[in-house]
Motif scaffolding. Structure first.
Motif, PDB file in Angstrom:
ATOM      1  N   ASN A  92     152.653 107.527  29.747  1.00  0.00           N
ATOM      2  CA  ASN A  92     153.410 107.334  30.838  1.00  0.00           C
ATOM      3  C   ASN A  92     154.525 107.357  29.574  1.00  0.00           C
ATOM      4  OD1 ASN A  92     155.630 105.068  31.525  1.00  0.00           O
ATOM      5  ND2 ASN A  92     154.963 105.795  33.094  1.00  0.00           N
TER       6      ASN A  92
ATOM      7  N   HIS B 186     159.073 100.606  30.956  1.00  0.00           N
ATOM      8  CA  HIS B 186     157.371 100.342  31.014  1.00  0.00           C
ATOM      9  C   HIS B 186     157.122  99.165  30.952  1.00  0.00           C
ATOM     10  CE1 HIS B 186     156.227 103.979  29.082  1.00  0.00           C
ATOM     11  NE2 HIS B 186     156.921 104.077  27.751  1.00  0.00           N
TER      12      HIS B 186
ATOM     13  N   HIS C  60     157.279  99.234  35.272  1.00  0.00           N
ATOM     14  CA  HIS C  60     155.954  99.419  35.452  1.00  0.00           C
ATOM     15  C   HIS C  60     154.739  98.988  35.417  1.00  0.00           C
ATOM     16  CE1 HIS C  60     153.283 102.925  36.383  1.00  0.00           C
ATOM     17  NE2 HIS C  60     152.145 103.005  35.752  1.00  0.00           N
ATOM     18  N   GLN C  61     154.366  97.983  33.832  1.00  0.00           N
ATOM     19  CA  GLN C  61     153.701  97.360  33.169  1.00  0.00           C
ATOM     20  C   GLN C  61     153.674  96.181  34.572  1.00  0.00           C
ATOM     21  OE1 GLN C  61     154.029  95.897  29.493  1.00  0.00           O
ATOM     22  NE2 GLN C  61     153.835  97.697  29.283  1.00  0.00           N
TER      23      GLN C  61
ATOM     24  N   THR D 277     154.012 109.731  34.541  1.00  0.00           N
ATOM     25  CA  THR D 277     153.322 109.466  33.872  1.00  0.00           C
ATOM     26  C   THR D 277     151.343 110.366  34.707  1.00  0.00           C
ATOM     27  OG1 THR D 277     153.811 107.472  34.479  1.00  0.00           O
ATOM     28  CG2 THR D 277     151.495 107.439  35.055  1.00  0.00           C
TER      29      THR D 277
ATOM     30  N   ALA E 143     152.856 105.510  26.795  1.00  0.00           N
ATOM     31  CA  ALA E 143     152.562 104.391  26.393  1.00  0.00           C
ATOM     32  C   ALA E 143     151.585 104.250  28.039  1.00  0.00           C
ATOM     33  CB  ALA E 143     153.494 103.207  26.936  1.00  0.00           C
TER      34      ALA E 143
ATOM     35  N   ASN F 101     150.327 101.816  30.215  1.00  0.00           N
ATOM     36  CA  ASN F 101     150.641 100.466  31.073  1.00  0.00           C
ATOM     37  C   ASN F 101     149.806 100.048  31.542  1.00  0.00           C
ATOM     38  OD1 ASN F 101     153.239 100.370  30.223  1.00  0.00           O
ATOM     39  ND2 ASN F 101     153.866 102.095  31.068  1.00  0.00           N
TER      40      ASN F 101
ATOM     41  N   TYR G  43     149.343  98.042  26.951  1.00  0.00           N
ATOM     42  CA  TYR G  43     151.201  97.957  25.410  1.00  0.00           C
ATOM     43  C   TYR G  43     150.772  96.936  24.870  1.00  0.00           C
ATOM     44  CZ  TYR G  43     155.853  98.331  25.647  1.00  0.00           C
ATOM     45  OH  TYR G  43     156.981  99.330  24.416  1.00  0.00           O
TER      46      TYR G  43
ATOM     47  N   VAL H  41     150.854 102.560  22.461  1.00  0.00           N
ATOM     48  CA  VAL H  41     152.549 102.533  22.856  1.00  0.00           C
ATOM     49  C   VAL H  41     152.578 103.366  21.423  1.00  0.00           C
ATOM     50  CG1 VAL H  41     153.058 100.770  21.935  1.00  0.00           C
ATOM     51  CG2 VAL H  41     154.998 101.980  23.293  1.00  0.00           C
TER      52      VAL H  41
END
Length: 164
Positions: free
Chosen positions: A77, A84, A87-88, A122, A146, A148, A153, A158
Motif C-alpha cells: 500500500n 496508513h 486504512h488500518q 493498494t 506498508a 496494513n 505495520y 513498512v
C-alpha cells in the motif's frame, strides 16, 4: 437558488479526481502498466519487505511486481502515515476478519469503496501469489509502502519511499 447550484458545482469540483474509479493522490496516481518506465520487484515476507526502502523520481511511472513469499496474506500500500492509519482502521473493521490471517480474502470479497482497495494504491497478495501495481509519482512527499493487515505495520512491515 443560483447560489446553491454554484456552491454544489464548486463542492463537486473540489472532490478528489478519479480515473477509472481510482483516486488521484497528491503524490501521484495509478497508471497503466504500459506507461511504466521501470519495473521494481517487491518481495513480501513474514513480516518484512525486500527491498526495505525504495527511491523513485518525480514524474516516473513505476510498475511494482509484488510477490508474496510469506505464509500470510499481505498488502503493498502506497501512502503517507495518516493514510496508513486510516486504512488500518478500515481493515480492522472488516467483518469476519481473523487478525493476521486473511488467507481466504481477496479484493472481490472485500467490498469496494469501504476499505481503500479500490483507489489504485493498494494490492492484497495471498501467500505464494503475485500482483502488480503501477504508479506515476508526481512530486516529492513523505511516502511509505506498508502492509496494513492488522498488526503487520506495527510489527515493522513498512518501508520508506523517497520521491526525488
Amino acid at each position: 437558488m443560483k447560489h446553491l447550484i454554484l456552491a454544489a458545482t464548486l463542492a463537486v469540483a473540489s472532490l478528489p479526481v478519479f480515473a477509472d474509479g481510482a483516486k488521484t493522490f497528491g503524490f501521484g496516481e495509478p497508471a497503466p502498466a504500459s506507461k511504466a518506465t521501470r519495473t521494481v520487484d517487491v518481495v513480501l515476507k513474514d513480516i518484512a519487505f525486500e527491498p526495505k526502502s525504495l527511491q523513485v523520481k518525480a514524474g516516473e511511472t513505476v510498475r511494482f511486481v509484488v510477490i508474496n513469499e510469506g505464509k500470510l496474506a499481505h498488502e503493498f500500500n502506497l501512502g503517507d502515515k495518516a493514510m496508513h492509519v486510516e486504512h488500518q482502521k478500515e481493515m480492522a473493521a472488516m467483518a469476519g476478519m481473523d487478525h493476521g490471517n486473511m488467507a481466504g480474502m481477496d479484493h472481490s470479497q472485500m467490498g469496494h469503496g469501504d476499505n481503500g482497495h479500490d483507489q489504485g494504491n493498494t494490492v492484497l497478495v495471498q501467500p505464494g501469489q503475485r500482483a502488480e501495481l503501477t504508479w506515476t509519482f508526481r512530486k516529492s512527499a513523505p511516502i511509505e509502502f506498508a502492509c496494513n493487515v492488522p498488526g503487520h505495520y506495527q510489527a515493522g512491515m513498512v518501508g520508506q519511499l523517497t520521491i526525488e
